[in-house]
Design a protein around this motif. Structure first.
Motif, short mmCIF file in Angstrom:
data_model
loop_
_atom_site.label_atom_id
_atom_site.label_comp_id
_atom_site.label_asym_id
_atom_site.label_seq_id
_atom_site.Cartn_x
_atom_site.Cartn_y
_atom_site.Cartn_z
N PRO A 45 0.81 -1.23 0.00
CA PRO A 45 0.00 0.00 0.00
C PRO A 45 0.84 1.27 0.00
O PRO A 45 0.45 2.27 -0.61
CB PRO A 45 -0.83 -0.12 1.28
CG PRO A 45 -0.87 -1.59 1.58
CD PRO A 45 0.45 -2.12 1.13
N LEU A 46 1.98 1.27 0.68
CA LEU A 46 2.81 2.46 0.72
C LEU A 46 3.36 2.80 -0.66
O LEU A 46 3.41 3.97 -1.07
CB LEU A 46 3.96 2.26 1.72
CG LEU A 46 4.91 3.46 1.90
CD1 LEU A 46 4.12 4.69 2.34
CD2 LEU A 46 6.01 3.12 2.89
N LEU A 47 3.76 1.77 -1.39
CA LEU A 47 4.25 2.00 -2.76
C LEU A 47 3.14 2.57 -3.63
O LEU A 47 3.37 3.48 -4.44
CB LEU A 47 4.75 0.67 -3.35
CG LEU A 47 5.26 0.72 -4.81
CD1 LEU A 47 6.44 1.68 -4.94
CD2 LEU A 47 5.65 -0.68 -5.28
N GLY A 48 1.91 2.06 -3.44
CA GLY A 48 0.78 2.61 -4.19
C GLY A 48 0.53 4.07 -3.86
O GLY A 48 0.24 4.88 -4.75
N ALA A 49 0.64 4.42 -2.56
CA ALA A 49 0.43 5.81 -2.16
C ALA A 49 1.51 6.72 -2.71
O ALA A 49 1.23 7.86 -3.13
CB ALA A 49 0.40 5.90 -0.62
N VAL A 50 2.74 6.25 -2.75
CA VAL A 50 3.85 7.06 -3.27
C VAL A 50 3.68 7.34 -4.76
O VAL A 50 3.80 8.48 -5.22
CB VAL A 50 5.19 6.34 -3.02
CG1 VAL A 50 6.32 6.98 -3.85
CG2 VAL A 50 5.54 6.40 -1.54
N ILE A 51 3.37 6.32 -5.54
CA ILE A 51 3.24 6.54 -6.99
C ILE A 51 1.99 7.35 -7.31
O ILE A 51 1.98 8.16 -8.24
CB ILE A 51 3.24 5.20 -7.75
CG1 ILE A 51 3.46 5.46 -9.25
CG2 ILE A 51 1.96 4.42 -7.53
CD1 ILE A 51 3.68 4.21 -10.07
N ALA A 52 0.93 7.21 -6.50
CA ALA A 52 -0.27 8.01 -6.72
C ALA A 52 0.02 9.49 -6.45
O ALA A 52 -0.39 10.37 -7.22
CB ALA A 52 -1.40 7.52 -5.81
N SER A 53 0.73 9.76 -5.36
CA SER A 53 1.08 11.15 -5.03
C SER A 53 1.98 11.76 -6.09
O SER A 53 1.81 12.91 -6.50
CB SER A 53 1.76 11.22 -3.66
OG SER A 53 0.92 10.70 -2.66
N THR B 126 9.98 13.57 -7.96
CA THR B 126 8.89 13.41 -6.98
C THR B 126 8.70 11.95 -6.59
O THR B 126 8.54 11.63 -5.41
CB THR B 126 7.57 13.97 -7.55
OG1 THR B 126 7.31 13.37 -8.83
CG2 THR B 126 7.64 15.47 -7.70
N PHE B 127 8.75 11.04 -7.56
CA PHE B 127 8.53 9.63 -7.25
C PHE B 127 9.65 9.07 -6.38
O PHE B 127 9.39 8.48 -5.32
CB PHE B 127 8.42 8.83 -8.54
CG PHE B 127 8.20 7.36 -8.34
CD1 PHE B 127 7.13 6.88 -7.60
CD2 PHE B 127 9.09 6.43 -8.87
CE1 PHE B 127 6.93 5.52 -7.39
CE2 PHE B 127 8.91 5.07 -8.67
CZ PHE B 127 7.82 4.61 -7.93
N LEU B 128 10.89 9.30 -6.81
CA LEU B 128 12.02 8.76 -6.05
C LEU B 128 12.18 9.50 -4.73
O LEU B 128 12.52 8.90 -3.70
CB LEU B 128 13.29 8.85 -6.88
CG LEU B 128 13.29 8.03 -8.18
CD1 LEU B 128 14.57 8.28 -8.99
CD2 LEU B 128 13.15 6.54 -7.88
N GLY B 129 11.94 10.81 -4.74
CA GLY B 129 12.07 11.58 -3.50
C GLY B 129 11.04 11.16 -2.46
O GLY B 129 11.37 11.01 -1.28
N GLY C 299 10.47 6.33 3.60
CA GLY C 299 11.19 5.16 4.08
C GLY C 299 10.92 3.91 3.26
O GLY C 299 11.30 2.81 3.66
N LEU C 300 10.26 4.11 2.11
CA LEU C 300 9.96 2.95 1.27
C LEU C 300 11.25 2.29 0.75
O LEU C 300 11.33 1.07 0.67
CB LEU C 300 9.09 3.39 0.08
CG LEU C 300 8.64 2.29 -0.89
CD1 LEU C 300 7.71 1.31 -0.17
CD2 LEU C 300 7.91 2.91 -2.08
N ALA C 301 12.25 3.11 0.42
CA ALA C 301 13.53 2.60 -0.07
C ALA C 301 14.57 2.70 1.00
O ALA C 301 15.57 3.36 0.87
CB ALA C 301 13.95 3.40 -1.31
#
Length: 477
Positions: free
Chosen positions: A412-420, A466-469, A475-477
């Motif tokens: 879910p966190l990865l989904g939230a990051v890419i959506a944002s 934005t995606f990588l930042g 803390g995803l990566a």
């Protein structure tokens, strides 16, 4: 083939020959284009050096179709085709030719032959033909022309390229506004040297400044004793000779004009522009802007290969530079990508969707600028409009990719990051798509030429950043 041969054959009187009528249905398809088999027959006759057969095939065609035929045959065959069709190679064909084809053909012909052709053309068509020639060839042709024709063309060539002065025709009818309708009708009948086709008569004052126009329909329906001053339309659109042809086309479109007077800096009538010229300009300008957005140069398939390569390579090199900027942003996060490889899989989606959104906005804005829909009066409203559109599209796309990513990778966190990141980059794309061309327009830089480079750089760079930042911050990566 010598110059003397060309001079004898083009243009000139047709030799008596037994022509074979070719039905139009055998040369044109349902879309009014020359059929491939017809073009093949012409090329075979050219290869066989059968000039009579070529003439018989081409003779039934309309001048515009003959001009198309020159585009469809190989470049090395065009001079032979011109020589074979002899008198069919008239001014109407030349006027309809593609610019690059015409230029190549005119450069290969003797100056006196080109001068004869130019003398048969309307001034605007003659100028269009000669302006593409080299300076030396241009002067050689002008030296062979009649003094009156040469003076008219030299005057037109003195105006800036793509201006009203270049495209106007000097063939118009102008009379004093003190005439009566009867006087005007008698004048039109008694002067055979007047233009053969015109829609309105320009009324001028003693200084030869246009003060009104009379449509032919009015003239024919009014009593003979009515002064022109009482029936002429005083509300008219005057075109300055220095005005850019794109602005001229916009005025014709806005005011539904059929013809318009062209005036010099003193306001004196020097020519007219008619709607048939504007049709070509609208088509040319629309295609030009689309091609400039892609960096494809003129985009004409008859353009010399070296010129096309140079035009395209210039922008490809620029794009290479912008791609390196985007890649340097990715390089800042190579440690995060190494720790969480899925980032490398998903980050092109963010930048790619942002690029598409930016291109959509850019296309709309460039068109709005070109058609005068976007002005200082509504720029702020347009920016707010595109911001809302970008926010709506970004939210919808972010929700789709976010939910899909979360379900697919069970994260879910990865989904939230890419959506944002998707929402943010779409906002960047929408704002860049309008702010970049508007800013360039303010600095008198054609937004169709260089906007795409800046918009693409912004969406790629911000998409990756934005995606990588966000992946690092969360803390995803």
């Amino acid at each position: 083939m010598s110059e003397a041969d060309l001079k004898d054959e083009l243009p000139g009187e047709a030799e008596e020959t037994a022509t074979v009528e070719v039905p139009e249905s055998e040369s044109l398809d349902e879309d009014n284009r020359l059929k491939p088999e017809f073009v093949r027959n012409v090329k075979e006759a050219l290869d066989d050096e059968d000039s009579d057969r070529v003439y018989d095939l081409v003779e039934p065609l309309h001048p515009a179709d003959i001009a198309d035929l020159f585009e469809l045959v190989d470049e090395r065959e065009r001079l032979t085709l011109a020589r074979s069709i002899r008198d069919l190679m008239g001014s109407e064909v030349i006027a309809e030719m593609n610019d690059w084809v015409r230029e190549t053909l005119m450069e290969a012909l003797p100056a006196d032959v080109v001068a004869d052709i130019a003398g048969d053309l309307d001034t605007d068509d003659a100028v269009a033909m000669l302006e593409d020639l080299d300076e030396a060839d241009q002067q050689a042709v002008l030296a062979e022309m009649e003094p009156e024709d040469r003076a008219a063309i030299e005057t037109a060539l003195a105006f800036p390229e793509e201006s009203a002065g270049r495209m106007m025709s000097r063939d118009h009818v102008a009379v004093p506004d003190t005439m009566t309708v009867g006087d005007l009708i008698d004048y039109l009948r008694e002067h055979p040297d007047l233009p053969t086709e015109f829609w309105e008569v320009f009324c001028v004052d003693p200084m030869h400044r246009p003060v009104g126009t009379c449509a032919l329909s009015w003239i024919l329906r009014c009593p003979r004793n009515i002064p022109l001053y009482d029936v002429m339309a005083r509300d008219q659109t005057l075109i300055p000779a220095e005005m850019d042809q794109e602005e001229v086309a916009l005025r014709f479109q806005k005011y539904a004009l059929i013809s318009a007077a062209v005036v010099d800096t003193s306001g004196r009538l020097i020519g007219q522009i008619t709607v048939d010229d504007i049709v070509h300009i609208i088509s040319e300008e629309a295609g030009e802007d689309a091609l400039l957005l892609s960096g494809a140069g003129d985009g004409d398939i008859n353009e010399p290969i070296l010129l096309t390569v140079r035009a395209r390579l210039t922008w490809l090199v620029v794009n290479l530079g912008t791609a390196m900027i985007a890649s340097s942003v990715v390089g800042l996060f190579q440690g995060a990508i190494a720790r969480f490889a899925l980032l490398a899989v998903l980050m092109p989606i963010v930048s790619g969707m942002g690029g598409n959104a930016g291109t959509q906005t850019l296309a709309v804005v460039v068109r709005a600028i070109a058609t005068n829909q976007l002005t200082d009066s509504n720029t702020v409203r347009m920016i707010w409009r595109e911001f809302r559109i970008a926010l709506a599209n970004g939210t919808a796309l972010g929700a789709l990719i976010g939910v899909g990513t979360a379900l697919l990778f069970q994260n879910p966190l990865l989904g939230a990051v890419i959506a944002s990141a998707m929402v943010i980059n779409n906002l960047v794309a929408g704002l860049a798509g309008i702010l970049v061309p508007v800013t360039l327009e303010r600095f008198n830089v054609d937004p169709a030429v260089s906007s795409a480079v800046f918009v693409t750089t912004a969406t790629d760079t911000m998409g990756f950043f934005t995606f990588l930042g966000l992946a690092v911050l969360t803390g995803l990566a």
